[in-house]
Design a protein around this motif. Sequence first.
Motif, PDB file in Angstrom:
ATOM      1  N   GLU A 149       0.827  -1.206   0.000  1.00  0.00           N
ATOM      2  CA  GLU A 149       0.000   0.000   0.000  1.00  0.00           C
ATOM      3  C   GLU A 149       0.860   1.255   0.000  1.00  0.00           C
ATOM      4  O   GLU A 149       0.534   2.254  -0.665  1.00  0.00           O
ATOM      5  N   ILE A 150       1.962   1.233   0.731  1.00  0.00           N
ATOM      6  CA  ILE A 150       2.883   2.374   0.734  1.00  0.00           C
ATOM      7  C   ILE A 150       3.491   2.563  -0.650  1.00  0.00           C
ATOM      8  O   ILE A 150       3.591   3.688  -1.152  1.00  0.00           O
ATOM      9  N   ALA A 151       3.883   1.463  -1.285  1.00  0.00           N
ATOM     10  CA  ALA A 151       4.450   1.546  -2.630  1.00  0.00           C
ATOM     11  C   ALA A 151       3.469   2.188  -3.598  1.00  0.00           C
ATOM     12  O   ALA A 151       3.839   3.064  -4.400  1.00  0.00           O
ATOM     13  N   ALA A 152       2.207   1.767  -3.529  1.00  0.00           N
ATOM     14  CA  ALA A 152       1.198   2.338  -4.420  1.00  0.00           C
ATOM     15  C   ALA A 152       0.960   3.816  -4.125  1.00  0.00           C
ATOM     16  O   ALA A 152       0.745   4.624  -5.041  1.00  0.00           O
ATOM     17  N   ALA A 153       1.035   4.191  -2.836  1.00  0.00           N
ATOM     18  CA  ALA A 153       0.757   5.571  -2.449  1.00  0.00           C
ATOM     19  C   ALA A 153       1.860   6.531  -2.885  1.00  0.00           C
ATOM     20  O   ALA A 153       1.590   7.694  -3.212  1.00  0.00           O
TER      21      ALA A 153
END
Length: 359
Positions: A149-153
């Motif tokens: 999720e951090i990578a996508a954000a």
Amino acid sequence: MTYLDYQATTPLAPEALDAMLPWLRDQHANPHSPHRAGRAAKAAVEVARAQVAALMPPGGRVVFTSGATEALNWAIKGGTGAIVTQATEHAAVLDTVAASGRASVVVPVDRDGRVDPSIVAAAVRESDARLVAVMLVNNEIGTIQPIAEIAAAVRPSGALLLCDAVQGYGRVAIPEGCDMVAISAHKIHGPKGIGALWIREGVAPAPLLHGGDQEGGRSGTLSPALCAGFGAAARLAATRMAQDATHVAHLFAAARARLAGWTVNGAEDRRWPGNLSVRRDGLDVARLMSDVRDVAFSAGSACASGSGRTSHVLRAIGLSDVEARTTIRIGVGRYTTQTELLVALDRLVAAVDAQKVAA
């Protein structure tokens, strides 16, 4: 001695030792030499590299280092621009970020020790950060961070994502979306003195070490024995990942039942169950370690032992100094049996109860 400190290091797997012995006993060639013996050593290194890479996402390369600390230093110091990280990172990240001299933002975590991807993304936008550093599994409390999720954000910002996966590699799947991943052999039943930085294709951190460029960005003569041990440990982890996870989940449940009345630090569910960080009111941890010397457990992160400071991780999740000082960490893994764990926990509980009686 009952060993319950798997976050500090893990026992060397017999398979890893067997892979190392020929290179320690009989074959001493430099893997960067062009003669036949050197080429044989080089071949062993490349086999190990493929074994380590098999647990990584596709589209990158594994570069061997002296350990995860070097890998993290290289990934951080090899870039430019501001850095965003989070409050419960290992000192190898936090101290390196501070030493880099670059602008940085350290975002907070919640009571479970998890960071909010939207807060990370906002910090990246506000600071125009070029690097985000977030660990996968916390070494002190076992919390698993939402790396995917951090990578996508942060992807829309163009910032690179560095993941310290030392406690997660070989235990849980490495999420997609990372640009660099630091790992260590001795946390997966491999030898000490070797780690790696996985680097996504197209990413090229500036060299940290100079003098030969043997690894394409990293200089230094590799040890075929250490590489072979790392590779064998990685191969074994790949075949046993589900079995190991089930085993430690059973151990975690058994330990929680035996430690009724103790409080768990960090998430109850979104955690690696091989890590049990617990506290009990009034506990004198130093006395407990002295009273139960044949059980190896930790008062916190092994890297900070003896410093006299309370854990920055425990402070970050909101614990007071008093609560932090009454915390112990139990670490279990592949070679821990339920019988030895419960016997050791009974001894710890009895020693703590004796403290209360004496008080």
